[in-house]
Design a protein around this motif. Structure first.
Motif, mmCIF file in Angstrom:
data_model
loop_
_atom_site.group_PDB
_atom_site.id
_atom_site.type_symbol
_atom_site.label_atom_id
_atom_site.label_comp_id
_atom_site.label_asym_id
_atom_site.label_seq_id
_atom_site.Cartn_x
_atom_site.Cartn_y
_atom_site.Cartn_z
ATOM 1 N N LEU A 88 0.845 -1.192 0.000
ATOM 2 C CA LEU A 88 0.000 0.000 0.000
ATOM 3 C C LEU A 88 0.879 1.240 0.000
ATOM 4 N N VAL A 89 0.570 2.178 -0.909
ATOM 5 C CA VAL A 89 1.326 3.431 -0.994
ATOM 6 C C VAL A 89 0.337 4.586 -1.180
ATOM 7 N N PRO A 90 0.754 5.829 -0.925
ATOM 8 C CA PRO A 90 -0.142 6.966 -1.165
ATOM 9 C C PRO A 90 -0.508 7.095 -2.636
ATOM 10 N N ARG A 91 -1.682 7.591 -2.898
ATOM 11 C CA ARG A 91 -2.171 7.688 -4.280
ATOM 12 C C ARG A 91 -1.264 8.513 -5.189
ATOM 13 N N PRO A 92 -0.671 9.623 -4.725
ATOM 14 C CA PRO A 92 0.162 10.423 -5.656
ATOM 15 C C PRO A 92 1.439 9.723 -6.116
ATOM 16 N N ARG A 93 1.852 8.644 -5.451
ATOM 17 C CA ARG A 93 3.096 7.976 -5.846
ATOM 18 C C ARG A 93 2.975 7.410 -7.259
ATOM 19 N N ARG A 94 3.980 7.692 -8.081
ATOM 20 C CA ARG A 94 3.990 7.180 -9.453
ATOM 21 C C ARG A 94 4.833 5.911 -9.462
ATOM 22 N N LEU A 95 4.177 4.816 -9.171
ATOM 23 C CA LEU A 95 4.869 3.536 -9.011
ATOM 24 C C LEU A 95 3.989 2.446 -9.599
ATOM 25 N N ARG A 96 4.578 1.577 -10.388
ATOM 26 C CA ARG A 96 3.816 0.503 -11.030
ATOM 27 C C ARG A 96 4.105 -0.834 -10.363
ATOM 28 N N SER A 97 3.128 -1.717 -10.462
ATOM 29 C CA SER A 97 3.353 -3.088 -9.995
ATOM 30 C C SER A 97 4.448 -3.730 -10.840
ATOM 31 N N ALA A 98 5.239 -4.584 -10.207
ATOM 32 C CA ALA A 98 6.327 -5.255 -10.920
ATOM 33 C C ALA A 98 6.641 -6.558 -10.209
ATOM 34 N N GLY A 99 6.917 -7.583 -10.987
ATOM 35 C CA GLY A 99 7.279 -8.875 -10.404
ATOM 36 C C GLY A 99 6.242 -9.344 -9.399
ATOM 37 N N CYS A 100 6.698 -9.672 -8.194
ATOM 38 C CA CYS A 100 5.773 -10.147 -7.164
ATOM 39 C C CYS A 100 5.148 -9.007 -6.368
ATOM 40 N N ALA A 101 5.524 -7.775 -6.662
ATOM 41 C CA ALA A 101 5.004 -6.618 -5.925
ATOM 42 C C ALA A 101 3.796 -6.038 -6.651
ATOM 43 N N ARG A 102 2.637 -6.093 -6.001
ATOM 44 C CA ARG A 102 1.439 -5.469 -6.571
ATOM 45 C C ARG A 102 1.144 -4.206 -5.784
ATOM 46 N N VAL A 103 1.212 -3.078 -6.451
ATOM 47 C CA VAL A 103 1.072 -1.780 -5.799
ATOM 48 C C VAL A 103 -0.398 -1.387 -5.738
ATOM 49 N N LEU A 104 -0.874 -1.078 -4.537
ATOM 50 C CA LEU A 104 -2.219 -0.556 -4.315
ATOM 51 C C LEU A 104 -2.093 0.854 -3.786
ATOM 52 N N ARG A 105 -2.897 1.768 -4.299
ATOM 53 C CA ARG A 105 -2.833 3.170 -3.891
ATOM 54 C C ARG A 105 -4.039 3.548 -3.049
ATOM 55 N N THR A 106 -3.822 4.479 -2.147
ATOM 56 C CA THR A 106 -4.910 4.942 -1.290
ATOM 57 C C THR A 106 -4.756 6.433 -1.030
ATOM 58 N N PRO A 107 -5.862 7.175 -0.983
ATOM 59 C CA PRO A 107 -5.745 8.612 -0.666
ATOM 60 C C PRO A 107 -5.382 8.862 0.792
ATOM 61 N N ASP A 108 -5.698 7.899 1.666
ATOM 62 C CA ASP A 108 -5.418 8.046 3.097
ATOM 63 C C ASP A 108 -4.642 6.830 3.585
ATOM 64 N N LEU A 109 -3.344 6.983 3.692
ATOM 65 C CA LEU A 109 -2.507 5.870 4.134
ATOM 66 C C LEU A 109 -2.707 5.665 5.631
ATOM 67 N N PRO A 110 -3.125 4.454 6.053
ATOM 68 C CA PRO A 110 -3.321 4.236 7.491
ATOM 69 C C PRO A 110 -1.994 4.172 8.234
ATOM 70 N N THR A 111 -2.068 4.269 9.540
ATOM 71 C CA THR A 111 -0.876 4.105 10.361
ATOM 72 C C THR A 111 -0.523 2.621 10.404
ATOM 73 N N PRO A 112 0.683 2.255 9.981
ATOM 74 C CA PRO A 112 1.011 0.824 9.943
ATOM 75 C C PRO A 112 1.232 0.250 11.331
ATOM 76 N N GLN A 113 1.047 -1.055 11.441
ATOM 77 C CA GLN A 113 1.390 -1.799 12.648
ATOM 78 C C GLN A 113 2.635 -2.626 12.353
ATOM 79 N N GLN A 114 3.449 -2.838 13.356
ATOM 80 C CA GLN A 114 4.680 -3.599 13.159
ATOM 81 C C GLN A 114 4.430 -5.080 13.424
ATOM 82 N N ARG A 115 4.744 -5.900 12.448
ATOM 83 C CA ARG A 115 4.662 -7.347 12.581
ATOM 84 C C ARG A 115 5.963 -7.940 12.062
ATOM 85 N N THR A 116 6.660 -8.672 12.905
ATOM 86 C CA THR A 116 7.990 -9.225 12.596
ATOM 87 C C THR A 116 8.916 -8.145 12.046
ATOM 88 N N GLY A 117 8.790 -6.930 12.589
ATOM 89 C CA GLY A 117 9.657 -5.838 12.178
ATOM 90 C C GLY A 117 9.287 -5.183 10.871
#
Length: 349
Positions: free
Chosen positions: A129-158
């Motif tokens: 998950l990345v902010p909507r304005p980011r100009r980034l495309r999905s590639a390989g095993c990484a599928r990029v999802l955009r959101t206008p409101d990035l939530p506060t992340p939680q830490q799991r296994t660092g």
């Protein structure tokens, strides 16, 4: 000196093991490794490999699940100007931060400990998950999802991971099997990860409640959440030594209208508890407003009759049961100082 030469190269052995295994081109340059040297290391049969655009695995062979997650985050994260996050005193971090990026979807649910999701190696792609304005495309095993409101992340296994409601919404968006959706939503509630209302809000925002199989799963979820909230209410009364109420009753005025249903009622104190299990739904604004208006109307009517109504949400029961018990106990104790309530009929619901 050229653009690939850092001002103060830092050897790779200064990094922790996890930092050494996955690095970006900018991080390698900041540690004195030129682009030409990186390309040479990644030639067929070489010791390194490029796993995503600008992201390198510094050993041969397939990446581990941990390395795959780090690679996806490294690809999606916003780089600092030097390619290496600034550290106080120049010390290297144990784990790299990943600004403006977090794991979501099925991979995030796996990291949250869900049993009803595939193991990480079985996932074809990892949602990030990345902010909507980011100009980034999905590639390989990484599928990029955009959101206008990035939530506060939680830490799991660092690693930075989307909160469960958001991760669920991103996972459900890909699922067409009603049973699979139902298993995920049920585990979220039964496992104590979050409340149904939080899930429904995220599904609303993702515009997923127009899908029949999701609506069916949500209906079952709300019933499940209601049953769990009632069980917590019973436990609160028992564990905190509150007087036994009458459970699940309707109130009526003698010879008059129906006053509404209550989850718990103490007739001798004229104190009631009502669980607020409402969950707003997309396209149901008028129904949601009508339901809230009914809550307010009932509460005001009962209080005009001298009955104190305590509203409790499932989240408060889960996270602050002792506090809610104190609120109810205070209302019960205050009843001796109030004028007697109107006479009402208490009927089973």
């Amino acid at each position: 000196m050229n653009h690939n030469t850092p001002l103060s190269p830092r050897p790779l052995h200064h990094l922790s093991d996890s930092r050494r295994r996955v690095m970006t081109a900018a991080q390698l340059r900041a540690h004195g490794v030129s682009a030409a040297e990186t390309d040479a290391q990644c030639r067929p049969g070489g010791p390194w490999q490029q796993v995503l655009p600008g992201v390198y695995l510094l050993h041969p062979g397939p990446p581990t699940s941990e390395e795959r997650l780090h690679a996806v985050l490294a690809y999606a994260a916003r780089e600092t100007s030097s390619g290496v996050p600034a550290q106080p005193g120049g010390a290297e971090p144990e784990r790299p931060p990943y600004p403006e990026a977090m794991i979501t979807g099925l991979a995030a649910l796996n990291l949250h400990g869900f049993a009803a999701v595939p193991p990480l190696p079985a996932l074809e792609h990892v949602d990030v998950l990345v902010p909507r304005p980011r100009r980034l495309r999905s590639a390989g095993c990484a599928r990029v999802l955009r959101t206008p409101d990035l939530p506060t992340p939680q830490q799991r296994t660092g690693l930075p991971v989307a909160p469960v409601p958001r991760a669920l919404a991103d996972a459900v968006a890909d699922l067409v099997d009603a049973a699979a959706v139902g298993r995920l939503l049920t585990e979220a509630v039964r496992g104590g990860h979050c409340e149904p209302a939080a899930i429904v809000r995220e599904l609303n925002q993702a515009r997923l409640l127009s899908r029949p199989h999701v609506v069916d799963a949500v209906d079952a979820l709300l019933a499940e959440g209601r049953a769990l909230a009632e069980d917590r209410l019973y436990r609160m009364v028992r564990e905190y030594g509150l007087p036994d109420p009458v459970w699940n009753v309707d109130l009526r005025l003698p010879g008059g209208p129906h006053l509404g249903g209550l989850d718990a009622y103490w007739p001798e104190h004229a104190v009631a508890v009502e669980l607020d299990t409402r969950a707003p739904r997309q396209g149901h604004r008028q129904e949601d407003d009508a339901l809230w208006s009914e809550y307010v109307r009932k509460r005001e009517h009962l209080e005009r009759l001298g009955i104190t109504v305590v509203h409790i949400t499932p989240k408060k029961l889960r996270d602050a049961m002792a506090q809610q018990a104190t609120v109810v106990r205070t209302a019960l104790m205050a009843s001796v100082d109030r004028d007697p309530a109107a006479c009402v009929l208490v009927l089973p619901r």
